[in-house]
Enzyme design. Structure first.
Site, short mmCIF file in Angstrom:
data_model
loop_
_atom_site.label_atom_id
_atom_site.label_comp_id
_atom_site.label_asym_id
_atom_site.label_seq_id
_atom_site.Cartn_x
_atom_site.Cartn_y
_atom_site.Cartn_z
N ARG A 130 -2.96 -17.11 -14.68
CA ARG A 130 -3.19 -15.97 -14.97
C ARG A 130 -4.32 -14.64 -14.49
NH1 ARG A 130 -1.04 -13.29 -19.43
NH2 ARG A 130 -3.25 -11.78 -19.74
N TYR A 189 0.40 3.59 4.95
CA TYR A 189 1.40 2.64 4.63
C TYR A 189 2.23 4.06 3.74
CZ TYR A 189 4.27 -0.62 3.49
OH TYR A 189 5.29 -1.85 3.01
N ASP A 217 -7.71 0.19 4.45
CA ASP A 217 -6.91 -1.06 5.06
C ASP A 217 -6.63 -1.17 6.39
OD1 ASP A 217 -3.99 -2.27 5.24
OD2 ASP A 217 -3.55 -0.25 3.94
N LYS A 255 0.66 -10.07 6.26
CA LYS A 255 1.08 -9.38 8.02
C LYS A 255 -0.10 -10.57 8.64
CE LYS A 255 3.11 -6.29 6.26
NZ LYS A 255 2.43 -4.56 6.20
#
Ligand SMILES: *Cc1c(COP(=O)(O)O)cnc(C)c1O
Length: 412
Positions: A70, A124, A200, A225
């Site tokens: 983790r 977004y 972004d 993407k």
């Protein structure tokens, strides 16, 4: 051999960061699925925890990072080492299990209560919702500014009370309105609160737009993407030129547990050496098609950077982007019925949300990706009823153009 730091990105992505000797000589990285790592002695375990908690500094070449997956694991580290050379000006990166996880972790690392966040609108959809439903209830004031309005952004930052974050998403989705990163970063640097400037960069990065070179502090990606490129995995990344900033994010990621898992890291790592090939081909395809569709009677406007008519938008595009990218939008005179008719008739391009894959996708943002926004927000942002967004893939552009033309003929 030349200094790895001086290699061009297309070489560095294939040569730095991964040492085959640590993987029994395997030429490509293995997948390390282990959740925990064995220490050679209790002293080594004690030392690793001291380093991870920041009570001791790691020696050069000391590997005190592998404790529990983790916190970190070899496939995340290999992937992060390969992301750095792709982002000009970067020296550190972190991977997350989605783009939203990267954005959420960045917000929760740098937001302070009774501060503010200045952001471009539209963002977004998930990011806008995150600001409204998580940051604002924690007393972080959201200050939206219309994308592309350079003066308004500088003014909003200067006037903001104790801003902790400036978030720019450029180009905007799906209208491709561009915001000047350098101007926003300059305004942020002048503010006494020194907000962290985040970009972004999902739509044009890492190949065509380089925010760190323009003064941004942190570049955020939906790696789902273009970085991944095949519409078959969900991932995110945060990349910076400031290792201290990345360390702060890393400690949050360890707590949140939103590190990208080993198998997905391995898949994404294998996609990175071709991101520039894919994006260049997709951008060339999109430019040819967008420019040829311009002037068709059913379409009011083809929205694409090389077709910008607003002089300020054309200037930002020229100053900020190397190539126009692979997204264009078509605004139909006939509104939603025409847009739906067009989508219904596409044979090669598929009707799906998301973008950045090798296959061409098209969608109607107002009824899908942007359906959570209010009518006023949509109208203000130019997300009309007749708008179709297209993400162009690597198919032969002539076949795609023929597909779009036959679908346009069906619209009449
Ligand atoms: C898709 C997307 C996101 C969210 O990323 P996920 O990987 O879906 O979590 C954020 N920003 C932009 C610009 C996107 O296109």
């Amino acid at each position: 051999m030349s200094d790895p730091a001086e290699l061009h990105s297309n070489t560095a992505v294939l040569t730095r960061g991964f040492d085959p000797r640590l993987s029994v000589g395997s030429a490509r990285p293995a997948v390390f699925r282990s959740s925990t790592y064995v220490f050679e002695s209790p002293e080594e375990a004690e030392r690793a925890f001291a380093v991870v908690h920041g009570h001791a500094a790691a020696e050069p070449n000391e590997r005190a990072d592998l404790i529990y997956s983790r916190i970190s694991h070899p496939n995340a580290e290999i992937l992060e080492d390969h992301l750095v050379p792709l982002e000009p000006g970067a020296n550190s990166a972190l991977v997350f299990n989605s783009g939203m996880a990267a954005i959420m972790t960045a917000f929760f690392t740098f937001a302070r209560s009774h501060s503010s966040i200045v952001y471009t609108m539209p963002l977004y959809g998930g990011t806008t919702t995150l600001i409204h439903t998580f940051l604002e209830p924690l007393s972080v004031t959201g200050i939206p500014v219309p994308a592309g309005d350079t003066a308004a952004i500088a003014e909003a930052i200067a006037a903001a009370e104790d801003p902790c974050i400036v978030l720019v998403e450029t180009p905007a989705n799906p209208t491709l309105i561009m915001t000047g990163i350098r101007a926003a970063a300059r305004a942020a640097k002048r503010h006494a609160s020194k907000p962290v400037v985040m970009v972004d960069n999902t739509f044009l990065g890492p190949v065509f737009q380089h925010p760190l070179k323009l003064g941004a502090d942190l570049v955020l990606y939906s790696a789902t993407k273009y970085l991944s490129g095949f519409s078959d995995l969900v991932a995110g990344a945060a990349i910076s030129n400031d290792p201290a900033l990345i360390e702060r994010l890393r400690s949050r990621r360890s707590m949140f547990g939103n590190i990208l898992q080993p198998d997905e890291c391995w898949m994404l790592d294998g996609r990175l050496p071709t991101v520039s090939l894919r994006m260049n081909r997709e951008s060339k395809n999109a430019q040819r098609i967008a420019e040829k569709l311009c002037g068709r009677p059913a379409i009011r406007r083809v929205i694409y950077p090389t077709l910008f008519t607003d002089p300020d938008q054309a200037r930002i595009y020229k100053e900020q982007c190397d190539y126009p990218g692979a997204i264009f939008s078509l605004d139909f005179h006939g509104g939603k019925p025409a847009a739906f008719e067009f989508l219904r008739h596409l044979k090669i391009a598929r009707n799906a949300v998301s973008l950045g894959g090798v296959e061409t996708l098209a969608c109607h943002p107002r009824s899908t990706t942007h359906s959570g926004d209010s009518k006023e927000e949509l109208d203000r942002a130019g997300v009309t009823d007749g708008l179709v967004r297209v993400s162009v893939g690597i198919e032969d552009w002539r076949d795609l153009l023929a597909d779009f033309e036959q679908a346009l003929n069906a619209v009449g």
